[in-house]
Every structure is written in C-alpha cells, then in structure tokens.
Design a protein around this motif. Structure first.
Motif, mmCIF file in Angstrom:
data_model
loop_
_atom_site.group_PDB
_atom_site.id
_atom_site.type_symbol
_atom_site.label_atom_id
_atom_site.label_comp_id
_atom_site.label_asym_id
_atom_site.label_seq_id
_atom_site.Cartn_x
_atom_site.Cartn_y
_atom_site.Cartn_z
ATOM 1 N N GLU A 16 0.828 -1.209 0.000
ATOM 2 C CA GLU A 16 0.000 0.000 0.000
ATOM 3 C C GLU A 16 0.864 1.262 0.000
ATOM 4 O OE1 GLU A 16 -3.309 2.204 2.795
ATOM 5 O OE2 GLU A 16 -3.102 0.032 2.917
ATOM 6 N N ILE A 17 1.875 1.294 0.855
ATOM 7 C CA ILE A 17 2.782 2.446 0.895
ATOM 8 C C ILE A 17 3.589 2.513 -0.396
ATOM 9 C CG2 ILE A 17 4.778 3.460 2.062
ATOM 10 C CD1 ILE A 17 3.593 2.333 4.682
ATOM 11 N N TYR A 18 4.013 1.364 -0.895
ATOM 12 C CA TYR A 18 4.714 1.323 -2.177
ATOM 13 C C TYR A 18 3.880 1.999 -3.256
ATOM 14 C CZ TYR A 18 6.161 -0.393 -6.690
ATOM 15 O OH TYR A 18 6.520 -0.457 -8.008
ATOM 16 N N LYS A 19 2.588 1.654 -3.332
ATOM 17 C CA LYS A 19 1.719 2.200 -4.370
ATOM 18 C C LYS A 19 1.565 3.712 -4.227
ATOM 19 C CE LYS A 19 -2.749 1.646 -6.610
ATOM 20 N NZ LYS A 19 -2.282 2.347 -7.758
ATOM 21 N N VAL A 20 1.425 4.210 -3.011
ATOM 22 C CA VAL A 20 1.296 5.657 -2.789
ATOM 23 C C VAL A 20 2.544 6.373 -3.291
ATOM 24 C CG1 VAL A 20 1.176 7.455 -1.013
ATOM 25 C CG2 VAL A 20 -0.324 5.464 -0.871
ATOM 26 N N ILE A 21 3.717 5.864 -2.906
ATOM 27 C CA ILE A 21 4.971 6.492 -3.318
ATOM 28 C C ILE A 21 5.157 6.368 -4.826
ATOM 29 C CG2 ILE A 21 7.492 6.314 -3.147
ATOM 30 C CD1 ILE A 21 7.052 5.611 -0.159
ATOM 31 N N HIS A 22 4.900 5.192 -5.370
ATOM 32 C CA HIS A 22 5.037 4.978 -6.810
ATOM 33 C C HIS A 22 4.130 5.928 -7.590
ATOM 34 C CE1 HIS A 22 4.202 3.120 -10.705
ATOM 35 N NE2 HIS A 22 5.449 2.658 -10.640
ATOM 36 N N ASP A 23 2.876 6.025 -7.180
ATOM 37 C CA ASP A 23 1.924 6.894 -7.881
ATOM 38 C C ASP A 23 2.325 8.359 -7.781
ATOM 39 O OD1 ASP A 23 0.552 4.649 -8.616
ATOM 40 O OD2 ASP A 23 -1.148 4.991 -7.258
ATOM 41 N N PHE A 24 2.815 8.776 -6.624
ATOM 42 C CA PHE A 24 3.273 10.158 -6.463
ATOM 43 C C PHE A 24 4.380 10.474 -7.468
ATOM 44 C CE2 PHE A 24 6.347 13.111 -4.523
ATOM 45 C CZ PHE A 24 5.556 14.255 -4.475
ATOM 46 N N ILE A 25 5.303 9.552 -7.625
ATOM 47 C CA ILE A 25 6.422 9.761 -8.543
ATOM 48 C C ILE A 25 5.985 9.611 -9.997
ATOM 49 C CG2 ILE A 25 8.661 8.827 -9.274
ATOM 50 C CD1 ILE A 25 9.080 8.068 -6.277
ATOM 51 N N ALA A 26 5.151 8.624 -10.286
ATOM 52 C CA ALA A 26 4.828 8.272 -11.671
ATOM 53 C C ALA A 26 3.787 9.169 -12.338
ATOM 54 C CB ALA A 26 4.343 6.825 -11.733
ATOM 55 N N LEU A 27 2.810 9.625 -11.595
ATOM 56 C CA LEU A 27 1.696 10.340 -12.217
ATOM 57 C C LEU A 27 2.097 11.734 -12.671
ATOM 58 C CD1 LEU A 27 -1.197 9.262 -9.858
ATOM 59 C CD2 LEU A 27 -0.721 8.429 -12.159
ATOM 60 N N ASP A 28 1.751 12.027 -13.914
ATOM 61 C CA ASP A 28 2.089 13.329 -14.484
ATOM 62 C C ASP A 28 1.347 14.480 -13.823
ATOM 63 O OD1 ASP A 28 3.961 12.395 -16.269
ATOM 64 O OD2 ASP A 28 2.517 12.143 -17.890
ATOM 65 N N ASN A 29 0.160 14.233 -13.258
ATOM 66 C CA ASN A 29 -0.567 15.331 -12.644
ATOM 67 C C ASN A 29 0.057 15.768 -11.312
ATOM 68 O OD1 ASN A 29 -1.434 12.995 -11.408
ATOM 69 N ND2 ASN A 29 -3.534 13.678 -11.153
ATOM 70 N N PHE A 30 1.017 15.011 -10.795
ATOM 71 C CA PHE A 30 1.832 15.450 -9.664
ATOM 72 C C PHE A 30 3.148 15.969 -10.227
ATOM 73 C CE2 PHE A 30 -0.561 12.059 -7.268
ATOM 74 C CZ PHE A 30 -1.257 12.930 -6.456
ATOM 75 N N ARG A 31 3.170 17.187 -10.720
ATOM 76 C CA ARG A 31 4.396 17.749 -11.308
ATOM 77 C C ARG A 31 5.309 18.343 -10.243
ATOM 78 N NH1 ARG A 31 3.449 18.025 -16.922
ATOM 79 N NH2 ARG A 31 1.238 17.840 -17.334
ATOM 80 N N TYR A 32 4.729 18.844 -9.194
ATOM 81 C CA TYR A 32 5.468 19.431 -8.072
ATOM 82 C C TYR A 32 4.799 18.949 -6.799
ATOM 83 C CZ TYR A 32 6.963 22.614 -11.738
ATOM 84 O OH TYR A 32 7.460 23.122 -12.896
ATOM 85 N N GLY A 33 5.548 18.878 -5.746
ATOM 86 C CA GLY A 33 4.952 18.504 -4.478
ATOM 87 C C GLY A 33 5.930 17.763 -3.605
ATOM 88 N N VAL A 34 5.438 17.417 -2.415
ATOM 89 C CA VAL A 34 6.274 16.769 -1.419
ATOM 90 C C VAL A 34 5.510 15.603 -0.809
ATOM 91 C CG1 VAL A 34 7.408 17.083 0.822
ATOM 92 C CG2 VAL A 34 7.473 18.910 -0.857
ATOM 93 N N TYR A 35 6.208 14.485 -0.643
ATOM 94 C CA TYR A 35 5.703 13.355 0.110
ATOM 95 C C TYR A 35 6.602 13.224 1.331
ATOM 96 C CZ TYR A 35 4.837 8.598 1.625
ATOM 97 O OH TYR A 35 4.545 7.496 2.380
ATOM 98 N N GLU A 36 6.016 13.313 2.521
ATOM 99 C CA GLU A 36 6.803 13.207 3.748
ATOM 100 C C GLU A 36 6.599 11.837 4.364
ATOM 101 O OE1 GLU A 36 6.765 16.444 6.531
ATOM 102 O OE2 GLU A 36 6.125 17.826 4.960
ATOM 103 N N GLY A 37 7.688 11.119 4.491
ATOM 104 C CA GLY A 37 7.650 9.814 5.129
ATOM 105 C C GLY A 37 8.128 9.916 6.568
ATOM 106 N N ASN A 38 8.534 8.791 7.132
ATOM 107 C CA ASN A 38 9.006 8.758 8.518
ATOM 108 C C ASN A 38 10.360 9.438 8.681
ATOM 109 O OD1 ASN A 38 6.769 7.253 9.418
ATOM 110 N ND2 ASN A 38 7.717 5.401 8.623
ATOM 111 N N GLN A 39 11.251 9.213 7.747
ATOM 112 C CA GLN A 39 12.601 9.757 7.812
ATOM 113 C C GLN A 39 12.977 10.545 6.570
ATOM 114 O OE1 GLN A 39 15.623 6.911 8.826
ATOM 115 N NE2 GLN A 39 17.297 8.285 8.321
ATOM 116 N N TYR A 40 12.353 10.227 5.459
ATOM 117 C CA TYR A 40 12.742 10.820 4.184
ATOM 118 C C TYR A 40 11.610 11.644 3.592
ATOM 119 C CZ TYR A 40 16.722 7.768 4.451
ATOM 120 O OH TYR A 40 17.859 7.140 4.870
ATOM 121 N N MET A 41 11.998 12.658 2.860
ATOM 122 C CA MET A 41 11.064 13.483 2.129
ATOM 123 C C MET A 41 11.361 13.320 0.645
ATOM 124 S SD MET A 41 10.477 17.625 2.217
ATOM 125 C CE MET A 41 10.853 17.636 3.935
#
Length: 85
Positions: A16-41
């Motif tokens: 589930e977390i893999y899919k969220v991160i993958h989609d954030f990176i892969a989807l073109d409609n997310f051109r800019y933005g931030v995903y904050e994880g436990n240790q990494y951004m």
C-alpha cells in the motif's frame, strides 16, 4: 549504504505504501509537491527530477543529505524493490 537503499528500507513497509509512493512519482498530474515519510522526504522538483532528502539527518547534524534522481531511474529502482516483498 546509499540514500536510495536507506529510503526504500525505511519508508516502504508494504504494498500500500509502495503504491502511494510509486503513484506520487509516476503520475504526471503530480508535477510538483512533497511526500513526507518517517525519515525521508520526496520532493518533485519537476516532472522528471525527484529529490530524496534525509530530513532526520538534517535535524540531527544540520548537514543536508539530499540526492536527485531522474524519474524513470527512480521508478525502475522502485519496481526492482517491489519484487523483494
């Protein structure tokens, strides 16, 4: 150990977390933005460049630990890591 390996082991705990991160990176409609994880951004600098920052290291040492990846390369690494589940 490089930052990408640390990121994968620290942040991706299940599919589930893999899919969220993958989609954030892969989807073109997310051109800019931030995903904050436990240790990494993960910061999308633009549609093709992704920055991974160890913000815990920055808080503890004051020294930024940041690497920038091409979107295609990072997606390839994520796909390879997914196969280890």
């Amino acid at each position: 150990m490089d930052i990408i390996r640390q990121f994968l082991e620290s942040e991706i705990m299940d599919l589930e977390i893999y899919k969220v991160i993958h989609d954030f990176i892969a989807l073109d409609n997310f051109r800019y933005g931030v995903y904050e994880g436990n240790q990494y951004m993960i910061r999308k600098v633009n549609n093709n460049h992704i920055q991974i920052e160890d913000y815990v290291a920055v808080c503890n040492t004051g020294v930024p630990h940041v690497e920038i990846y091409n979107r295609g390369k990072l997606l390839h690494v994520l796909e390879m890591y997914k196969n280890t589940f």
